[in-house]
Design a protein around this motif. Sequence first.
Motif, PDB file in Angstrom:
ATOM      1  N   CYS A  57       0.211   9.089   2.436  1.00  0.00           N
ATOM      2  CA  CYS A  57      -0.021   8.570   3.790  1.00  0.00           C
ATOM      3  C   CYS A  57      -1.528   8.509   4.056  1.00  0.00           C
ATOM      4  O   CYS A  57      -2.007   7.609   4.743  1.00  0.00           O
ATOM      5  CB  CYS A  57       0.645   9.476   4.827  1.00  0.00           C
TER       6      CYS A  57
ATOM      7  N   THR B 245       4.992  11.859   4.985  1.00  0.00           N
ATOM      8  CA  THR B 245       6.013  12.227   3.989  1.00  0.00           C
ATOM      9  C   THR B 245       5.599  11.812   2.585  1.00  0.00           C
ATOM     10  O   THR B 245       6.265  12.152   1.608  1.00  0.00           O
ATOM     11  CB  THR B 245       7.352  11.516   4.307  1.00  0.00           C
ATOM     12  N   ASN B 246       4.520  11.045   2.499  1.00  0.00           N
ATOM     13  CA  ASN B 246       4.041  10.540   1.196  1.00  0.00           C
ATOM     14  C   ASN B 246       5.153   9.872   0.383  1.00  0.00           C
ATOM     15  O   ASN B 246       5.268  10.063  -0.820  1.00  0.00           O
ATOM     16  CB  ASN B 246       3.409  11.680   0.371  1.00  0.00           C
ATOM     17  N   CYS B 247       5.975   9.108   1.056  1.00  0.00           N
ATOM     18  CA  CYS B 247       7.146   8.506   0.390  1.00  0.00           C
ATOM     19  C   CYS B 247       6.786   7.317  -0.499  1.00  0.00           C
ATOM     20  O   CYS B 247       7.611   6.841  -1.265  1.00  0.00           O
ATOM     21  CB  CYS B 247       8.173   8.086   1.432  1.00  0.00           C
ATOM     22  N   LYS B 248       5.580   6.779  -0.342  1.00  0.00           N
ATOM     23  CA  LYS B 248       5.060   5.672  -1.183  1.00  0.00           C
ATOM     24  C   LYS B 248       5.682   4.310  -0.883  1.00  0.00           C
ATOM     25  O   LYS B 248       5.413   3.337  -1.581  1.00  0.00           O
ATOM     26  CB  LYS B 248       5.225   5.964  -2.684  1.00  0.00           C
ATOM     27  N   LYS B 249       6.548   4.210   0.156  1.00  0.00           N
ATOM     28  CA  LYS B 249       7.196   2.916   0.417  1.00  0.00           C
ATOM     29  C   LYS B 249       6.171   1.842   0.794  1.00  0.00           C
ATOM     30  O   LYS B 249       6.430   0.648   0.664  1.00  0.00           O
ATOM     31  CB  LYS B 249       8.232   3.053   1.543  1.00  0.00           C
ATOM     32  N   CYS B 250       5.014   2.261   1.271  1.00  0.00           N
ATOM     33  CA  CYS B 250       3.984   1.294   1.685  1.00  0.00           C
ATOM     34  C   CYS B 250       3.169   0.782   0.491  1.00  0.00           C
ATOM     35  O   CYS B 250       2.280  -0.052   0.644  1.00  0.00           O
ATOM     36  CB  CYS B 250       3.035   1.940   2.684  1.00  0.00           C
TER      37      CYS B 250
ATOM     38  N   CYS C 133       4.451   0.245   6.414  1.00  0.00           N
ATOM     39  CA  CYS C 133       5.127   1.552   6.519  1.00  0.00           C
ATOM     40  C   CYS C 133       6.378   1.388   7.376  1.00  0.00           C
ATOM     41  O   CYS C 133       6.281   1.165   8.582  1.00  0.00           O
ATOM     42  CB  CYS C 133       4.206   2.603   7.138  1.00  0.00           C
ATOM     43  N   PRO C 134       7.574   1.509   6.767  1.00  0.00           N
ATOM     44  CA  PRO C 134       8.801   1.267   7.539  1.00  0.00           C
ATOM     45  C   PRO C 134       9.162   2.439   8.461  1.00  0.00           C
ATOM     46  O   PRO C 134      10.013   2.299   9.339  1.00  0.00           O
ATOM     47  CB  PRO C 134       9.867   1.100   6.453  1.00  0.00           C
TER      48      PRO C 134
ATOM     49  N   PHE D 190      -3.007   5.414   2.586  1.00  0.00           N
ATOM     50  CA  PHE D 190      -2.630   4.255   3.417  1.00  0.00           C
ATOM     51  C   PHE D 190      -3.472   4.231   4.705  1.00  0.00           C
ATOM     52  O   PHE D 190      -3.948   3.169   5.127  1.00  0.00           O
ATOM     53  CB  PHE D 190      -1.136   4.365   3.744  1.00  0.00           C
TER      54      PHE D 190
ATOM     55  N   PRO E  78       3.862   9.275   9.341  1.00  0.00           N
ATOM     56  CA  PRO E  78       4.947  10.254   9.124  1.00  0.00           C
ATOM     57  C   PRO E  78       4.586  11.429   8.190  1.00  0.00           C
ATOM     58  O   PRO E  78       5.246  12.469   8.209  1.00  0.00           O
ATOM     59  CB  PRO E  78       6.057   9.414   8.487  1.00  0.00           C
TER      60      PRO E  78
HETATM   61 FE1  SF4 Z   1       3.353   7.512   4.394  1.00  0.00          FE
HETATM   62 FE2  SF4 Z   1       3.314   5.106   3.254  1.00  0.00          FE
HETATM   63 FE3  SF4 Z   1       5.549   6.530   3.314  1.00  0.00          FE
HETATM   64 FE4  SF4 Z   1       4.602   5.457   5.560  1.00  0.00          FE
HETATM   65  S1  SF4 Z   1       5.363   4.371   3.781  1.00  0.00           S
HETATM   66  S2  SF4 Z   1       5.387   7.498   5.297  1.00  0.00           S
HETATM   67  S3  SF4 Z   1       2.431   5.685   5.188  1.00  0.00           S
HETATM   68  S4  SF4 Z   1       3.619   7.033   2.249  1.00  0.00           S
END
Ligand code: SF4
Length: 445
Positions: free
Chosen positions: A25, A15-20, A42-43, A28, A13
């Motif tokens: 990204c 988005t660099n959301c860090k949920k993983c 990665c959700p 990851f 995705p």
């Molecule tokens: Fe990117 Fe990780 Fe967020 Fe997935 S969960 S969008 S891989 S940072």
Amino acid sequence: MALSGVEIFKLLPKTNCKKCGHPTCLAFAMKLAQRQASLDACPDVSEEAKKVLGEASAPPIRPVSFGVGSMSVKMGEETVLFRHEKKFVNPCAVAVEVKDTMEDGEIQEIADGVMHSEIDRVGQKLRIDAILINNASNDSARFEKAVKAVMAEAPDVALILATHNPSAAEAAVKLVADKKPILYGADDSNAEAMASIAKTHKVPLGVSAKGLDALSALTEKMKALGVEDLVIDSGARSAREILEANTLVRRAAIRKNFKSLGYPVITFAQRDDHMLEALVATLGIAKYSSIVVVSSIEKWKNVALFTLRQNIYTDPQVPMQVEQKIYKIGEPAADSPFMITTNFSLTYFIVSGEVENSKVPCRLAVMDSEGLSVLTAWAAGKFTASKIAQFIQESGIENEIKKKELIIPGYVAILSGAIEDKLPGWKVTVGPREANGIPAFLKSR
Ligand code: SF4
């Protein structure tokens, strides 16, 4: 083919959301490329990316299991060529062959031997994993009878049903389909019939061919017939052929992600000369077999094979260790001896074994030294007077014992004065250097 980190990154995705659990990204993606992360982390990944990446991130050697319950055997999932790169995942199973031309009594004796093959080594239970029943008679009724004889003695053992005869295969698999045996013996001549039996009864299929080209063509054919859980046999039988074929299969699967050979390998090590058989079996264990078949299970052979397997399938980057705590050996009283050692598994099991031999009830303090043995831990600064004193004070042992005496390993006699300085009121006694001196030491006190 495996995807590179950048190719994977393009499908994420971004988005660099860090949920993983990774900062970006891209980070990851790099971990995914090295097979050190799972896409599930990665959700937000799209369904389309999941499909592409799911295939690319699947282990290069397909996971296949057989047997059920506590005696089921997992195979495959390996991701590296050498164990120093990363821990090997699923230990090679050892299977013993019985032939349906044997008398029932002989079959049952072997099955009973399998059930009693367990050896306890450094805290792990090691055993013969499976029985291969060979339809040597090529007769369905005899094959069924042999399966029943094995089941009577070893109802939970994982099975490999070996036959090239589809009628015998159908009859035997039907009997034990709920135990998820491997049906071994599919080749170019019976591929459709054997695939149909494996599919109907949802069991893994063992396929054999002469040479790797024929083998990969056969696995492709099986896949097209709808059978995915395969175990492969390249026809290699001599030690040299086994080494060559197994190495090529593993390289093709890991380095080239060549899916047609990305399956667990079965190796037939049976020999009339049992010493030679043990040698060929060790080659299979050391070089990439997922199952090694032997013709007999003498204890001497089991000890050699299990020890090798255990050594190869432990993580070389993580020493085997036991939990830090004070272990009671026997039923120690308040004035029983109190000893200390490090938490390297081998050290713990040898020391505790010798204390047991002495028949003197004891308390054994096992201190976390990151899995290092006594001398190595001392040299690395992980088994020092300050750390020992801190561990003893925090353990609360002072409330349990009458006499504040700590017996330390003879190899670190040099620490005795410093420990006494840091543990006021305690007496430090130097024990033997070698564990085999412990019984005499304890009895003489
Ligand atoms: Fe990117 Fe990780 Fe967020 Fe997935 S969960 S969008 S891989 S940072």
